[in-house]
Motif scaffolding. Structure first.
Motif, mmCIF file in Angstrom:
data_model
loop_
_atom_site.group_PDB
_atom_site.id
_atom_site.type_symbol
_atom_site.label_atom_id
_atom_site.label_comp_id
_atom_site.label_asym_id
_atom_site.label_seq_id
_atom_site.Cartn_x
_atom_site.Cartn_y
_atom_site.Cartn_z
ATOM 1 N N ARG A 213 0.847 -1.215 0.000
ATOM 2 C CA ARG A 213 0.000 0.000 0.000
ATOM 3 C C ARG A 213 0.868 1.246 0.000
ATOM 4 N NH1 ARG A 213 -2.745 -3.554 3.669
ATOM 5 N NH2 ARG A 213 -4.720 -4.281 2.750
ATOM 6 N N VAL A 216 2.067 1.740 -3.547
ATOM 7 C CA VAL A 216 1.024 2.277 -4.432
ATOM 8 C C VAL A 216 0.830 3.772 -4.198
ATOM 9 C CG1 VAL A 216 -1.431 2.187 -4.968
ATOM 10 C CG2 VAL A 216 -0.142 0.071 -4.694
ATOM 11 N N PRO A 221 -0.830 2.543 -8.832
ATOM 12 C CA PRO A 221 -1.109 1.115 -9.013
ATOM 13 C C PRO A 221 -0.451 0.505 -10.245
ATOM 14 C CG PRO A 221 -3.122 2.345 -8.520
ATOM 15 C CD PRO A 221 -2.066 3.362 -8.767
ATOM 16 N N THR A 225 2.206 -2.519 -9.886
ATOM 17 C CA THR A 225 1.915 -3.856 -10.413
ATOM 18 C C THR A 225 2.943 -4.261 -11.475
ATOM 19 O OG1 THR A 225 0.345 -2.889 -11.996
ATOM 20 C CG2 THR A 225 -0.549 -3.754 -9.935
ATOM 21 N N MET A 302 -3.311 -3.699 -4.735
ATOM 22 C CA MET A 302 -2.743 -2.527 -5.406
ATOM 23 C C MET A 302 -3.780 -1.826 -6.278
ATOM 24 S SD MET A 302 1.000 -3.977 -6.560
ATOM 25 C CE MET A 302 2.313 -4.290 -5.385
ATOM 26 N N ARG A 303 -4.537 -2.599 -7.031
ATOM 27 C CA ARG A 303 -5.500 -2.001 -7.964
ATOM 28 C C ARG A 303 -6.736 -1.438 -7.266
ATOM 29 N NH1 ARG A 303 -4.800 -6.442 -12.876
ATOM 30 N NH2 ARG A 303 -2.924 -5.447 -13.753
ATOM 31 N N GLN A 307 -6.662 5.926 -7.536
ATOM 32 C CA GLN A 307 -5.832 6.294 -8.690
ATOM 33 C C GLN A 307 -5.383 7.747 -8.539
ATOM 34 O OE1 GLN A 307 -4.892 4.430 -11.289
ATOM 35 N NE2 GLN A 307 -6.010 2.557 -10.791
#
Length: 613
Positions: A213, A216, A221, A225, A302-303, A307
């Motif tokens: 986290r 990120v 993200p 990734t 992560m996703r 954003q």
């Protein structure tokens, strides 16, 4: 802090378990002494007390042991100001104190450590480890993500009690390793060890997600990734690099002058292959015993993060260290001990390694040729004499046991081709061309690729042998240039395929190491206890070739025949070419690493097949 706190709690529990077992053993001894006799009580209780003594030794060692920092190259701020600036900015974003030292290490990994005091209540000196391969293969964005993940361990205080967690695993490992498999005391400790690992690993997985986290938040993200996807690809490339480029020459007594620079060159040259690997999703097999969550779980976390726009920096991460080539060479000097190996630039290193491997394979054939013909220094000329006499099939059938003598002679052309390559290189008529993007190629002086396949086909028949001689001479190949070098087989470059404890070899107690080239017979104690531990300690005591020199090495090529009288436990008789008979007898109390008995039987069956031709 959760993992380390759990480690402290569980380690204290380990002491409690040991104390309770001590009380139980003493009570048992007293009860048996009262019901029977003091002698019987002591006989039954002493083994248990010894096991508890092993516990005390393990705990004492663990208390006194501290995790050692990884060996590497310290990078000072003035050596890489942009790298230090990046780490400093990331530490601020993650909300943690800056590492005191950045160290480059020779592995595909990044890590942090902290020498905290008072069970983690007082922070200590912090180290950030960065794998040189990461700098060579990641982008700056991806490296930011990786470093942010590691700094996230600091901000989550994961490293504060890291030394305590380390000691917890060490204490349990030392204790279990010192207690025999059939001791009842060990059963309790093994059960507790499984519980400890379950708790510790579960906490470790949560810490990894927390650090993800942080990654990120800093990198976004997509970059996080992509970095996670890239790490196993770099790891696979690193393994391929060492296996295909470094190891052959290293085993032959050579060393490249720039190990890490070579990897960077390979990554750049094979970018298309790496891109194809990125398109494939690697298989994962995770369990509750793993210290890291699955990549699928990590990517999902992560996703799911918000954003947030981040400035892109797709430059190679190596730009953060201005003199990365010099840093690689310095790292090599710091962590790689070349010994008495000859250090060569990459083109010469590859040529020397390839020729050495070719000579080793040729020597194997020449030794058989010498046994067959009685020639003490056999070479390609001796082989030509054998062909001219119409006897090539007698030699070839050893190497092609599934073929008739006539068929084996025809198939021997492939082996003859390799001998011609060796003769050409030794004659100065052919050269090896090093490449990072494809296998090494054989060329002439002008760089044109050459091969001897057609000439080799001529050389396996007495009718066309003279044509082969003429064509070799026309291209400058001297037949006498290919000759035996190692008259006795060695274990250089051999791989371990199995290990078995508690054999009897020629009536002597022996541990047996199986190589892909021969047996290593190691004298063993009469006691059959701790066979696996003995084997693991033996295999970890030095390189294979050193073990073969220290103990009795019997190459498979020196075994003329094998008679198997029983397959389980194994009973067999080896007969060497000089007539020596060596009985093998596996004991019922024998132990093995993996499926070593299957490997042993496969070796014996192969020799039986070869001898039957």
């Amino acid at each position: 802090m959760l993992r380390a706190a759990a480690s402290v709690f569980m380690l204290l529990g380990f002491y409690v378990v040991a104390l309770l077992q001590l009380v139980a053993v003493l009570a048992f001894v007293v009860w048996v002494s009262i019901e029977s006799s003091a002698t019987v009580g002591l006989k039954l209780g002493l083994p248990l007390l010894f096991a508890l003594g092993a516990t005390a030794v393990g705990l004492w060692r663990a208390i006194r042991t501290r995790p050692e920092p990884m060996h590497g190259l310290i990078v000072a701020p003035h050596d890489a100001p942009e790298l230090w600036g990046l780490v400093r900015a990331l530490a601020t974003e993650v909300g943690t104190r800056m590492p005191d030292e950045i160290r480059l290490v020779p592995e595909v990994n990044a890590a942090v450590s902290e020498d905290a005091k008072l069970l983690g209540l007082v922070g200590g000196r912090r180290l950030l480890y960065l794998g040189m391969p990461l700098l060579q293969a990641l982008s700056v964005d991806q490296l930011r993500s990786v470093v942010a993940h590691e700094l996230g361990h600091y901000s989550g205080s994961h490293t504060r009690l890291g030394a305590v967690a380390y000691r917890g695993r060490l204490a349990i490992g030392h204790t279990i390793g010192r207690i025999g498999p059939w001791n009842p005391v060990g059963w309790v400790f093994r059960g507790y060890a499984r519980l400890y690992l379950l708790v510790d690993n579960a906490a470790s997985r949560r810490q990894e997600l927390d650090a993800d986290r942080a990654s990120v938040r800093v990198a976004g993200p997509e970059v996080a990734t992509s970095a996670l996807h890239e790490l196993p690809i770099i790891d696979a490339a690193w393994d391929f690099y060492f296996g295909a480029y470094v190891a052959p020459g290293w085993e032959a007594g050579f060393a490249p002058d720039d190990v890490f620079g070579g990897f960077g060159a390979l990554v750049a040259a094979r970018n298309d292959e790496l891109a194809k690997m990125r398109d494939k999703e690697p298989e994962e097999h995770r369990s509750r015993w793993d210290t890291h969550p699955s990549n699928a779980e990590r990517i999902a976390v992560m996703r799911s993060a918000p954003q947030v726009a981040h400035p892109a920096d797709g430059r190679p991460a190596g730009v953060l260290v201005p003199s990365i080539t010099a840093a690689g060479v310095a790292l090599q000097r710091a962590v790689i001990e070349v010994g008495n190996r000859q250090v060569l630039p990459w083109p010469q290193f590859t040529a020397a390694a390839t020729t050495a491997r070719l000579q080793r394979n040729a020597d194997r054939l020449f030794r058989s040729l010498g046994r067959l013909t009685g020639v003490s220094d056999p070479g390609l000329g001796t082989l030509f004499d054998l062909v001219a006499a119409g006897r090539l099939g007698e030699l070839a059938e050893e190497f092609y046991p599934d073929a008739t003598r006539k068929e084996a002679a025809v198939r021997f052309a492939a082996t003859m081709d390799l001998l011609f390559v060796l003769a050409a290189v030794r004659s100065g008529a052919a050269y090896w061309r090093h490449s990072w993007s494809e296998p090494v190629k054989l060329t002439d002086a002008d760089g044109a690729e050459i091969d001897f396949e057609e000439i080799a086909k001529l050389a396996v028949s007495p009718d066309t042998l003279e044509q082969a001689r003429t064509r070799l001479a026309e291209v400058g190949v001297r037949v006498e240039a290919a000759a035996i070098v190692e008259k006795a087989a060695t274990a250089t470059g051999a791989d371990i395929i199995g290990a078995l404890a508690n054999f009897k070899v020629d009536g002597m107690h022996t541990d047996l190491i199986l190589l892909d080239r021969g047996f290593v017979f190691v004298p063993a104690p009469k006691s059959t206890d701790n066979g696996k531990d003995r084997l693991q300690s033996l295999l970890g005591s030095g390189p294979v070739e050193e073990l073969a020199k220290r103990f009795h090495f019997l190459p498979y090529e020196e075994i003329a025949s094998v008679t198997i009288t029983k397959r389980s436990p194994v009973r067999a008789e080896l007969r060497t070419h000089n007539g020596t008979v060596i009985p093998l007898e596996e004991r019922w109390t024998g132990e093995q690493l993996g499926k070593s008995q299957d490997a042993l039987l496969a070796v014996l069956d192969r020799i039986v097949l070869r001898a039957a031709v």
